[in-house]
Design an enzyme around this catalytic site. Sequence first.
Site, PDB file in Angstrom:
ATOM      1  N   GLU A 120       0.860  -1.405   0.301  1.00  0.00           N
ATOM      2  CA  GLU A 120      -0.377   0.254   0.387  1.00  0.00           C
ATOM      3  C   GLU A 120       0.689   1.145  -0.644  1.00  0.00           C
ATOM      4  OE1 GLU A 120      -4.161  -1.026   2.669  1.00  0.00           O
ATOM      5  OE2 GLU A 120      -2.304  -1.606   3.763  1.00  0.00           O
ATOM      6  N   GLU A 140      -5.005 -10.148   3.232  1.00  0.00           N
ATOM      7  CA  GLU A 140      -6.166  -8.803   4.514  1.00  0.00           C
ATOM      8  C   GLU A 140      -7.198 -10.186   4.460  1.00  0.00           C
ATOM      9  OE1 GLU A 140      -3.292  -5.510   4.046  1.00  0.00           O
ATOM     10  OE2 GLU A 140      -4.841  -6.355   2.606  1.00  0.00           O
TER      11      GLU A 140
END
Length: 266
Positions: A120, A140
């Site tokens: 990210e 995730e």
Amino acid sequence: MNQQFSDLSGTSFDGFTVEVDEARQRGDIILDRGEYNTISMGQRDELRAAFEALDADPRVRVIVLRAIGEHFSSGGYIKGFLEASPEHVSKLADNIAAPARCEKPVIVANRGYTFGVGFEISLACDFRLVTPTTRYALPEQKLGQIPGSGGSARLQKIVGITRTKDIVMRSRRISGEEAHDWGIATEIHPDDQLEAATDKLAQELLAFSPIAQRTAKKMLNQTEDCHLQTAIEIEGYNYSRLRQSDDFREGVLAFHEKRAPKFGGS
């Protein structure tokens, strides 16, 4: 640009170090926490502060994010999500967006695992350099969660919804070659040439006008979601503004005089 800055030399950070090379006009943020460079909750706040300080530092023209070891980062410290307060968690995306907010160009060098928050924060940088060993992932879903620091949103802008669903919903790992083919990575280089390629790109960026670089980055970030006509108008406004700059005049004179320009940043 705000010229007030904190000199980070000798500062102790959580899981990373900062180096400023005044001669090369470069500031490096170097992840350095064991084999996998796991990123802690507190580290995210400090990374934001480091990017902001380097962006304000007049000695620095280019910012580089890199890591010690075989892996850029395996992601965040998982248990930290359960320990952090809701208020702290709500700031995660804002902290990781720090590279995108920098006025200066930001290069990230990714090798090995670049997972979760490691991916990210790389997506928030301007230039991503990878190697065949690079593995991008947003894992995730394996934790019963979704990306929380802008990963799915930024990725979808780059590769579209189909490929983003494939990466996010299947927690799929993307190789360096795929990342380059899909337009996620700017360049791909052999693993042992990553540092040299990063140095070369950083040096290349120094040849351009600082004010033109800042303007281009801000304009492109602002117009990413704009209607085409609005983007064209914003581009025209910035073009007109730069025509009044000393750097543009120097660039034109240097072109006609067949010499390298000497940009001053004004």
